[in-house]
Design a protein around this motif. Structure first.
Motif: not given
Length: 218
Positions: A198, A202-203
């Protein structure tokens, strides 16, 4: 990716395992139908290479049983039988591809990658998922054109989630897939790898489904 090889010929079996290893594919080898799994576990294997002529029976019988039990795992038949009726029996019995011996190992590897792409619903060597691009053969991935620095386990994790974006992959499945030749990872280790992935992609792209597992945003 982890391959199940069912082939009784010693020389061919050793050669195939060596060729798979060179391509970064791990494998398990069985020489008899009796030693093959009664059911194909998609949490363990990604593809099967199946000889039709086994010392204790026909590979078609194994294939028929697996398909009756609902397994959709890709199966490539490898055989010396070249008659059209044999090819039709294999394909009609649920095989995803049919390769006649002798064959070039490079062709077989290409066919493995093709059936894995089809099973992952990807049409090319590059899996494109929005801003993400994944190349399983080269073990590389990029985001918005910028290369991602992923560890081997992070890359395997991304690959498993990318096989079917929008579908939940159970945490137990990932625990096995991240360590295909050994004991499954504990869930805490899986969570660490997910957290690291993540951080790099990107989470918002990796969703947690509480109590079940994770999915890649579609």
């Amino acid at each position: 990716m982890h391959i199940l090889l069912i082939e009784d010929d010693l020389d061919l079996g050793r050669a195939l395992q060596a060729a798979l290893k060179v391509e970064g594919l791990s494998s398990e080898w069985r020489r008899r139908g009796a030693d093959a799994p009664r059911a194909l576990d998609a949490t363990v294997f990604d593809c099967v290479l199946l000889d039709l002529s086994l010392p204790d029976g026909s590979g078609l019988d194994l294939l028929a049983r697996w398909r009756r039990e609902g397994s959709s795992l890709p199966v490539i038949v490898i055989t010396a039988r070249s008659a059209v009726e044999d090819r039709l029996a294999g394909l009609d019995g649920g095989a995803d591809d049919f390769v006649i011996k002798p064959f070039a190992t490079a062709e077989l590897i290409s066919r493995i990658r093709a059936v894995l792409r089809r099973s992952a619903r990807q049409a090319s060597e590059v899996w494109t998922l929005g801003a993400l691009a994944i190349e399983p053969r080269r073990h590389t991935a990029s985001l918005n054109g910028a290369p991602l620095e992923l560890s081997p386990r992070e890359f395997r994790l991304l690959l498993e989630l990318a096989r079917e974006p929008g579908a939940v992959v159970a945490k137990g499945v990932l625990a096995q897939k991240l360590e295909p030749l050994g004991e499954p990872l504990d869930f805490a280790a899986v969570e660490v790898h997910v957290s690291n992935l993540r951080r790099k992609i990107g989470s918002a792209l990796v969703h947690t489904v509480r109590g079940v597992g994770y999915m890649l945003a579609s």
